[in-house]
Design an enzyme around this catalytic site. Structure first.
Site, short mmCIF file in Angstrom:
data_model
loop_
_atom_site.label_atom_id
_atom_site.label_comp_id
_atom_site.label_asym_id
_atom_site.label_seq_id
_atom_site.Cartn_x
_atom_site.Cartn_y
_atom_site.Cartn_z
N ASN A 5 -7.69 30.10 -0.65
CA ASN A 5 -6.92 28.96 -1.16
C ASN A 5 -7.04 27.87 -0.11
OD1 ASN A 5 -5.09 27.12 -2.10
ND2 ASN A 5 -3.28 28.43 -1.82
N LYS A 7 -6.04 24.90 -0.21
CA LYS A 7 -4.90 23.97 -0.20
C LYS A 7 -5.44 22.52 -0.10
CE LYS A 7 -2.08 27.68 1.61
NZ LYS A 7 -0.95 28.10 2.43
N HIS A 90 2.23 28.98 -6.68
CA HIS A 90 2.22 29.05 -5.22
C HIS A 90 3.56 28.56 -4.68
CE1 HIS A 90 1.17 28.56 -1.05
NE2 HIS A 90 0.15 29.37 -1.28
N GLU A 92 4.25 26.78 -2.26
CA GLU A 92 4.26 25.35 -1.90
C GLU A 92 4.50 24.49 -3.14
OE1 GLU A 92 0.52 25.53 0.15
OE2 GLU A 92 1.47 26.82 1.66
N GLU A 162 3.07 36.84 -1.92
CA GLU A 162 3.01 36.00 -0.73
C GLU A 162 4.43 35.76 -0.21
OE1 GLU A 162 -0.98 33.73 -0.68
OE2 GLU A 162 0.53 32.43 -1.56
N GLY A 168 1.26 30.71 6.66
CA GLY A 168 0.94 29.70 7.67
C GLY A 168 1.77 29.82 8.94
N SER A 208 -0.68 34.67 6.24
CA SER A 208 -1.26 34.92 7.56
C SER A 208 -2.17 36.14 7.58
CB SER A 208 -0.16 35.03 8.62
OG SER A 208 0.58 33.82 8.70
P1 13P Z 1 -2.09 31.40 5.14
O1 13P Z 1 -3.19 32.45 5.02
O2 13P Z 1 -2.56 30.15 5.79
O3 13P Z 1 -0.84 31.97 5.72
O4 13P Z 1 -1.74 30.96 3.64
C1 13P Z 1 -1.54 31.94 2.69
C2 13P Z 1 -1.44 31.30 1.37
O5 13P Z 1 -0.50 30.56 1.10
C3 13P Z 1 -2.51 31.56 0.40
O6 13P Z 1 -2.19 31.05 -0.86
#
Ligand code: 13P
Length: 245
Positions: A5, A7, A90, A92, A162, A168, A208
Site C-alpha cells: 500500500n 499510500k 483503511h 487512515e 491492521e 507506521g 510495521s
Molecule cells: P506500515 O507498514 O507503514 O506500518 O503501514 C501499514 C499499512 O497501513 C498498510 O496498509
C-alpha cells in the site's frame, strides 16, 4: 498474499520506476503479489505489469457510482484501468476522511459490482486495545460493512487486520497477538458463512510489517500474508517480504 500500500507516496515517474524494479524481480512468486498505488498511477502501472504475476490495487474508490461528485474516482473507473483489487476501510480513510461502516458498505458493494476484489482493512486503535475491546471493535467493523454479503460475494474479499497502533509506528503486533486476532476473525467468518469459507478467506496482517519480522508473522497458521506500507516503497524490502511468504 503480500500486498503493498503505497499510500500518498511516489509521483508517477517514481511509481513507474518502482513497479519496473518489481517487474524485473518478481517472476514466480510463491504467493499472490499486489501493489496498491495512487489513482493516477493505476493505468500506467497496469500497462507496465500486464502479463506479469503482479496484480494492481487502488487504495480507495468512491461511495457513489457516478455523477456530480467532483474529485471522486468511481469503482468503474478503477476497473477500467486494469486494476483488479481495491483497498477499502483503511484506518487512515476511517480516521482522516470520516469513512463510517455504512459508507464502507456502499464502497464494498460498488467495488464488487464492478468486478473489483476488495482488500478490506479492520483493526482497533491503541485505546481500544488497552481497554481489551479489540475483539468487539473488529467484530463491529465486519458486521457493519461485510457480513450482509452473500457467500459468493464474501468470497471475493481479502481481509487485512491492521491494528492502528502498529501502523507506521515501528510497533508491530507480536506474532501471538496477530495469530490470536486472526483466529478470532476466522471464527467469526465461520459463524456467518461456515468453516469452508472461513478456511478459504485470506487474512493479511498489516502494521510495521517489514523484511525483518515478516517471516515470524507469516509463520502463524491464521496469518496468510501481509499488507505492507512503508516497506513496500523500497523494492528490496518488499521483495524480501514476498520471499518470506
Ligand atoms: P506500515 O507498514 O507503514 O506500518 O503501514 C501499514 C499499512 O497501513 C498498510 O496498509
Amino acid at each position: 498474499m503480500v500486498a503493498g500500500n503505497w499510500k500518498m507516496n511516489k509521483n508517477l515517474q517514481e511509481g513507474l520506476a518502482l513497479a519496473g524494479e518489481l517487474k524485473q524481480q518478481v517472476k514466480n512468486p510463491a504467493c499472490a503479489v499486489v501493489i496498491g498505488t495512487p489513482f493516477i498511477h493505476l493505468a500506467s502501472v497496469c500497462e507496465l505489469l500486464k502479463g506479469t504475476p503482479i496484480h494492481v490495487a487502488a487504495e480507495n474508490c468512491a461511495d457513489k457510482d457516478k455523477g456530480a461528485f467532483t474529485g471522486e474516482v468511481s469503482a468503474e473507473m478503477v476497473k477500467s484501468t486494469g486494476a483488479e483489487y481495491c483497498i477499502l476501510g483503511h484506518s487512515e480513510r476511517r480516521a482522516y476522511y470520516h469513512e463510517t461502516p455504512a459508507i464502507l458498505k456502499d464502497k464494498v458493494e460498488l467495488a464488487l459490482a464492478n468486478g473489483l476484489k476488495p482488500i478490506f482493512c479492520i483493526g482497533e486503535v491503541k485505546e481500544e486495545r488497552e481497554a481489551g475491546r479489540q475483539n468487539d471493535v473488529v467484530k463491529a467493523q465486519l458486521e457493519g460493512s461485510l457480513f450482509h454479503l452473500s457467500e459468493d460475494a464474501f468470497r471475493q474479499i481479502t481481509l487485512a487486520y491492521e491494528p492502528v497502533w502498529a501502523i507506521g509506528t515501528g510497533l508491530t503486533a507480536t506474532p501471538a497477538q496477530a495469530q490470536e486476532m486472526h483466529a478470532f476473525i476466522r471464527s467469526l467468518i465461520a459463524e456467518h458463512y461456515g468453516k469452508a469459507v472461513a478456511d478459504d478467506t485470506t487474512i493479511l496482517y498489516g502494521g510495521s510489517c517489514n523484511e525483518k519480522n515478516a517471516a515470524e508473522l507469516f509463520a502463524n497458521p491464521d496469518v496468510d500474508g501481509g499488507l505492507i506500507g512503508g516497506a513496500s516503497l523500497v523494492a528490496e524490502k518488499f521483495l524480501a517480504i514476498i520471499a518470506a511468504r
